[in-house]
Design an enzyme around this catalytic site. Structure first.
Site, PDB file in Angstrom:
ATOM      1  CB  CYS A 147      33.201 -79.466  71.896  1.00  0.00           C
ATOM      2  SG  CYS A 147      31.739 -80.078  72.765  1.00  0.00           S
ATOM      3  CB  CYS A 150      29.394 -83.705  72.013  1.00  0.00           C
ATOM      4  SG  CYS A 150      28.702 -82.114  72.507  1.00  0.00           S
TER       5      CYS A 150
END
Lengths: 248, 35
Positions: A147, A150
């Site tokens: 990711c 985040c």
């Protein structure tokens, strides 16, 4: 998503601290030169950063007491949430799903066609309401999940993400140098294996269906599930038979 | 669209710090805040 814990953890190994170390070096040099600024700099170097967590612990306690006093939070609800994340959600759920897919071709088909529905079949919901897409590793294709924004992660089947998954080095490099990242995890892939990197979002989380290790044909579903690691379902490891030293 | 949150492709972040047998929460306060 912003997490206070991430922010504070980030602070502990923030580049600023490197700066302080560099300052320490400078301070030593400055002492030799007899510069006036030395005392302050020397203090910065001796500063003990261990006081940060205890400060946070106190603040959290005060916050919790206040919220409880005002009737906004039930402490037993917090206990239940902590217990859920520590003992009920976690990579064991994902491992069970992978083992089922290995022994049941029709389940595997449903899993790859609609991850969220196949998870629900085993009683796993989606903690965040996000869909789950399962990607299959083969001899020709290796999948890796990251990711870059985040820390999006399929909580229901893997639990909370490890710190390295949320760290800047992994997030930045997984997309620019996936083979280098895999090498750091001890996984060297042949050049003819295609690497696919999947960047998770708030709406769609990815999970890797690892290759079933050769020599595991006789193992039961439970024994297979015990071989499947969190790292293998993120795509930074392969599933190995125990004698080959599986990383847990 | 470069920004501090979009880390994809950024360089010079150093090696990945792997923690063996990492606990779900590193300190009790982490669990309380999360809850």
């Amino acid at each position: 998503m912003f997490l206070l814990s991430d922010y504070l953890k980030g602070r502990e190994d923030h580049p600023m601290n490197t700066t302080i170390n560099r300052r320490g070096l400078l301070a030593a040099a400055a002492t030799a030169a007899g510069a006036a600024a030395t005392p302050d700099i020397a203090h910065a170097d001796a500063h003990d950063h261990k006081e940060i967590p205890s400060d946070v612990a106190l603040r959290v306690k005060s916050l919790e007491s206040l919220l409880v006093e005002k009737g906004l939070v039930d402490p037993s609800a917090l206990d239940a949430l902590v217990d859920t994340f520590e003992h009920k959600l976690g990579p064991r759920n994902g491992a069970r799903m992978v083992a089922r897919a290995w022994i049941d071709p029709s389940y595997k088909q449903r899993l790859l066609a609609d991850g969220s529905a196949a998870l629900a079949e085993l009683g796993y919901g989606s903690a965040q309401g996000a869909d789950v897409l399962v990607v299959e590793n083969t001899a020709q294709v290796h999948n890796l999940v990251v990711c870059t924004l985040c820390s999006c992660y399929p909580w229901a089947v893997l639990g909370l993400p490890p710190v390295w998954y949320k760290s800047a080095p992994y997030r930045s490099r997984a997309v620019i140098d996936p083979r280098g990242v895999l090498r750091e995890f001890g996984l060297e892939l042949p050049q003819d294996v295609e690497v696919r990197v999947w960047d998770s979002t708030a709406e769609l989380r990815y999970l890797v269906l690892p290759e079933r290790p050769t020599g595991s044909e006789q193992l039961s579903e439970e024994a297979l599930a015990a071989l499947v690691t969190r790292d293998a379902m993120i795509g930074v490891a392969k599933v190995a038979l125990p004698q080959k030293g599986a990383r847990l | 669209m470069n920004g501090v949150h979009d880390m994809g492709g950024m360089q010079d972040m150093g090696p990945i710090q792997y923690e063996r047998d990492e606990p779900v929460f590193h300190a009790p306060w982490e669990g309380r805040v999360y809850g």
